[in-house]
Design a protein around this motif. Structure first.
Motif, PDB file in Angstrom:
ATOM      1  N   GLN A   1       0.825  -1.209   0.000  1.00  0.00           N
ATOM      2  CA  GLN A   1       0.000   0.000   0.000  1.00  0.00           C
ATOM      3  C   GLN A   1       0.864   1.265   0.000  1.00  0.00           C
ATOM      4  O   GLN A   1       0.573   2.221  -0.719  1.00  0.00           O
ATOM      5  CB  GLN A   1      -0.948   0.004   1.196  1.00  0.00           C
ATOM      6  CG  GLN A   1      -2.043  -1.035   1.082  1.00  0.00           C
ATOM      7  CD  GLN A   1      -2.867  -1.166   2.354  1.00  0.00           C
ATOM      8  OE1 GLN A   1      -2.453  -0.762   3.436  1.00  0.00           O
ATOM      9  NE2 GLN A   1      -4.047  -1.742   2.218  1.00  0.00           N
ATOM     10  N   ARG A   2       1.907   1.272   0.781  1.00  0.00           N
ATOM     11  CA  ARG A   2       2.789   2.454   0.843  1.00  0.00           C
ATOM     12  C   ARG A   2       3.523   2.650  -0.479  1.00  0.00           C
ATOM     13  O   ARG A   2       3.678   3.775  -0.942  1.00  0.00           O
ATOM     14  CB  ARG A   2       3.762   2.337   2.007  1.00  0.00           C
ATOM     15  CG  ARG A   2       3.058   2.478   3.369  1.00  0.00           C
ATOM     16  CD  ARG A   2       4.026   2.560   4.516  1.00  0.00           C
ATOM     17  NE  ARG A   2       5.033   3.565   4.348  1.00  0.00           N
ATOM     18  CZ  ARG A   2       4.895   4.866   4.636  1.00  0.00           C
ATOM     19  NH1 ARG A   2       3.749   5.306   5.104  1.00  0.00           N
ATOM     20  NH2 ARG A   2       5.891   5.712   4.480  1.00  0.00           N
ATOM     21  N   LEU A   3       3.967   1.559  -1.093  1.00  0.00           N
ATOM     22  CA  LEU A   3       4.627   1.682  -2.396  1.00  0.00           C
ATOM     23  C   LEU A   3       3.648   2.191  -3.454  1.00  0.00           C
ATOM     24  O   LEU A   3       4.011   3.023  -4.288  1.00  0.00           O
ATOM     25  CB  LEU A   3       5.229   0.335  -2.824  1.00  0.00           C
ATOM     26  CG  LEU A   3       6.513  -0.075  -2.111  1.00  0.00           C
ATOM     27  CD1 LEU A   3       6.888  -1.511  -2.473  1.00  0.00           C
ATOM     28  CD2 LEU A   3       7.646   0.885  -2.443  1.00  0.00           C
ATOM     29  N   GLU A   4       2.413   1.714  -3.407  1.00  0.00           N
ATOM     30  CA  GLU A   4       1.410   2.201  -4.348  1.00  0.00           C
ATOM     31  C   GLU A   4       1.191   3.704  -4.178  1.00  0.00           C
ATOM     32  O   GLU A   4       1.094   4.440  -5.160  1.00  0.00           O
ATOM     33  CB  GLU A   4       0.087   1.453  -4.163  1.00  0.00           C
ATOM     34  CG  GLU A   4       0.131   0.020  -4.659  1.00  0.00           C
ATOM     35  CD  GLU A   4      -1.155  -0.743  -4.404  1.00  0.00           C
ATOM     36  OE1 GLU A   4      -1.450  -1.654  -5.193  1.00  0.00           O
ATOM     37  OE2 GLU A   4      -1.860  -0.449  -3.405  1.00  0.00           O
ATOM     38  N   GLU A   5       1.132   4.151  -2.939  1.00  0.00           N
ATOM     39  CA  GLU A   5       0.965   5.584  -2.669  1.00  0.00           C
ATOM     40  C   GLU A   5       2.162   6.382  -3.172  1.00  0.00           C
ATOM     41  O   GLU A   5       2.000   7.411  -3.826  1.00  0.00           O
ATOM     42  CB  GLU A   5       0.784   5.818  -1.162  1.00  0.00           C
ATOM     43  CG  GLU A   5      -0.536   5.354  -0.617  1.00  0.00           C
ATOM     44  CD  GLU A   5      -0.585   5.425   0.909  1.00  0.00           C
ATOM     45  OE1 GLU A   5       0.251   6.117   1.518  1.00  0.00           O
ATOM     46  OE2 GLU A   5      -1.470   4.765   1.482  1.00  0.00           O
ATOM     47  N   ARG A   6       3.353   5.905  -2.868  1.00  0.00           N
ATOM     48  CA  ARG A   6       4.563   6.635  -3.261  1.00  0.00           C
ATOM     49  C   ARG A   6       4.783   6.641  -4.759  1.00  0.00           C
ATOM     50  O   ARG A   6       5.248   7.630  -5.313  1.00  0.00           O
ATOM     51  CB  ARG A   6       5.788   6.054  -2.558  1.00  0.00           C
ATOM     52  CG  ARG A   6       5.792   6.364  -1.054  1.00  0.00           C
ATOM     53  CD  ARG A   6       7.065   6.005  -0.394  1.00  0.00           C
ATOM     54  NE  ARG A   6       8.141   6.928  -0.790  1.00  0.00           N
ATOM     55  CZ  ARG A   6       9.400   6.780  -0.417  1.00  0.00           C
ATOM     56  NH1 ARG A   6       9.747   5.773   0.344  1.00  0.00           N
ATOM     57  NH2 ARG A   6      10.313   7.640  -0.805  1.00  0.00           N
ATOM     58  N   LEU A   7       4.453   5.541  -5.414  1.00  0.00           N
ATOM     59  CA  LEU A   7       4.702   5.427  -6.850  1.00  0.00           C
ATOM     60  C   LEU A   7       3.511   5.884  -7.688  1.00  0.00           C
ATOM     61  O   LEU A   7       3.640   6.075  -8.892  1.00  0.00           O
ATOM     62  CB  LEU A   7       5.061   3.978  -7.205  1.00  0.00           C
ATOM     63  CG  LEU A   7       6.325   3.432  -6.546  1.00  0.00           C
ATOM     64  CD1 LEU A   7       6.480   1.948  -6.836  1.00  0.00           C
ATOM     65  CD2 LEU A   7       7.553   4.216  -6.974  1.00  0.00           C
TER      66      LEU A   7
ATOM     67  N   ARG B   1       0.953   4.159  -8.496  1.00  0.00           N
ATOM     68  CA  ARG B   1       0.572   3.038  -9.378  1.00  0.00           C
ATOM     69  C   ARG B   1       0.065   1.873  -8.529  1.00  0.00           C
ATOM     70  O   ARG B   1       0.513   1.672  -7.411  1.00  0.00           O
ATOM     71  CB  ARG B   1       1.772   2.524 -10.179  1.00  0.00           C
ATOM     72  CG  ARG B   1       2.532   3.548 -10.956  1.00  0.00           C
ATOM     73  CD  ARG B   1       1.760   3.973 -12.212  1.00  0.00           C
ATOM     74  NE  ARG B   1       2.415   5.065 -12.899  1.00  0.00           N
ATOM     75  CZ  ARG B   1       3.254   4.918 -13.917  1.00  0.00           C
ATOM     76  NH1 ARG B   1       3.540   3.713 -14.347  1.00  0.00           N
ATOM     77  NH2 ARG B   1       3.789   5.977 -14.488  1.00  0.00           N
ATOM     78  N   GLY B   2      -0.831   1.101  -9.120  1.00  0.00           N
ATOM     79  CA  GLY B   2      -1.283  -0.114  -8.462  1.00  0.00           C
ATOM     80  C   GLY B   2      -0.256  -1.224  -8.628  1.00  0.00           C
ATOM     81  O   GLY B   2       0.451  -1.282  -9.644  1.00  0.00           O
ATOM     82  N   ILE B   3      -0.160  -2.063  -7.631  1.00  0.00           N
ATOM     83  CA  ILE B   3       0.759  -3.199  -7.661  1.00  0.00           C
ATOM     84  C   ILE B   3      -0.068  -4.450  -7.405  1.00  0.00           C
ATOM     85  O   ILE B   3      -0.884  -4.485  -6.482  1.00  0.00           O
ATOM     86  CB  ILE B   3       1.865  -3.057  -6.585  1.00  0.00           C
ATOM     87  CG1 ILE B   3       2.675  -1.789  -6.822  1.00  0.00           C
ATOM     88  CG2 ILE B   3       2.765  -4.293  -6.553  1.00  0.00           C
ATOM     89  CD1 ILE B   3       3.633  -1.453  -5.692  1.00  0.00           C
ATOM     90  N   SER B   4       0.129  -5.472  -8.210  1.00  0.00           N
ATOM     91  CA  SER B   4      -0.587  -6.730  -8.053  1.00  0.00           C
ATOM     92  C   SER B   4      -0.446  -7.255  -6.624  1.00  0.00           C
ATOM     93  O   SER B   4       0.636  -7.204  -6.040  1.00  0.00           O
ATOM     94  CB  SER B   4      -0.038  -7.757  -9.044  1.00  0.00           C
ATOM     95  OG  SER B   4      -0.468  -9.050  -8.715  1.00  0.00           O
TER      96      SER B   4
ATOM     97  N   VAL C   1       5.330  -2.445 -13.653  1.00  0.00           N
ATOM     98  CA  VAL C   1       4.511  -1.381 -13.075  1.00  0.00           C
ATOM     99  C   VAL C   1       4.913  -0.001 -13.597  1.00  0.00           C
ATOM    100  O   VAL C   1       4.072   0.834 -13.875  1.00  0.00           O
ATOM    101  CB  VAL C   1       4.587  -1.432 -11.523  1.00  0.00           C
ATOM    102  CG1 VAL C   1       3.816  -0.287 -10.896  1.00  0.00           C
ATOM    103  CG2 VAL C   1       4.077  -2.774 -11.014  1.00  0.00           C
ATOM    104  N   LEU C   2       6.196   0.214 -13.747  1.00  0.00           N
ATOM    105  CA  LEU C   2       6.717   1.526 -14.155  1.00  0.00           C
ATOM    106  C   LEU C   2       7.426   1.469 -15.513  1.00  0.00           C
ATOM    107  O   LEU C   2       8.307   2.263 -15.791  1.00  0.00           O
ATOM    108  CB  LEU C   2       7.689   2.050 -13.080  1.00  0.00           C
ATOM    109  CG  LEU C   2       7.096   2.235 -11.692  1.00  0.00           C
ATOM    110  CD1 LEU C   2       8.192   2.383 -10.650  1.00  0.00           C
ATOM    111  CD2 LEU C   2       6.155   3.425 -11.668  1.00  0.00           C
ATOM    112  N   ALA C   3       7.005   0.541 -16.344  1.00  0.00           N
ATOM    113  CA  ALA C   3       7.672   0.339 -17.631  1.00  0.00           C
ATOM    114  C   ALA C   3       7.730   1.615 -18.451  1.00  0.00           C
ATOM    115  O   ALA C   3       8.735   1.886 -19.099  1.00  0.00           O
ATOM    116  CB  ALA C   3       6.985  -0.767 -18.413  1.00  0.00           C
TER     117      ALA C   3
END
Length: 98
Positions: free
Chosen positions: A58-64, A66-69, A90-92
């Motif tokens: 959740q924190r990575l999704e917020e920071r980036l 983007r949604g993460i599987s 995710v960040l391609a």
């Protein structure tokens, strides 16, 4: 955070992304900033639980921004592999951009 990645030279973007991922795992594991997090050890070997992994996701999704599987952290169970996944899937668009 994606602005930071985009503004970084292309050759440094993976390093910047890895630093973001490491920071989130260290925070979840209550590790001091100066302690080194092994990049090739399984999250579970480091002491992560499913609940902590969900929080990191959740924190990575917020920071980036983007949604993460949901299964990504289980299928890519090390910082190194997760960073590769984020960069390639995710960040391609950011990693392919000049």
């Amino acid at each position: 955070m994606t602005e930071l990645l985009m503004s970084s030279p292309r050759t440094e973007r993976r390093t910047v992304l890895e630093e973001i991922v490491v920071a989130e795992f260290k925070k979840a594991l209550l590790m001091p900033d100066d302690e080194e997090l092994p990049l090739d050890d399984s999250f579970f070997e480091l002491g992560m639980t499913s609940l902590l992994l969900t929080m990191v996701k959740q924190r990575l999704e917020e920071r980036l921004g983007r949604g993460i599987s949901s299964t990504a952290l289980f299928n890519q169970p090390t910082v190194d592999r997760l960073t590769d996944y984020l960069a390639s899937d995710v960040l391609a668009d950011i990693f392919d951009a000049n």
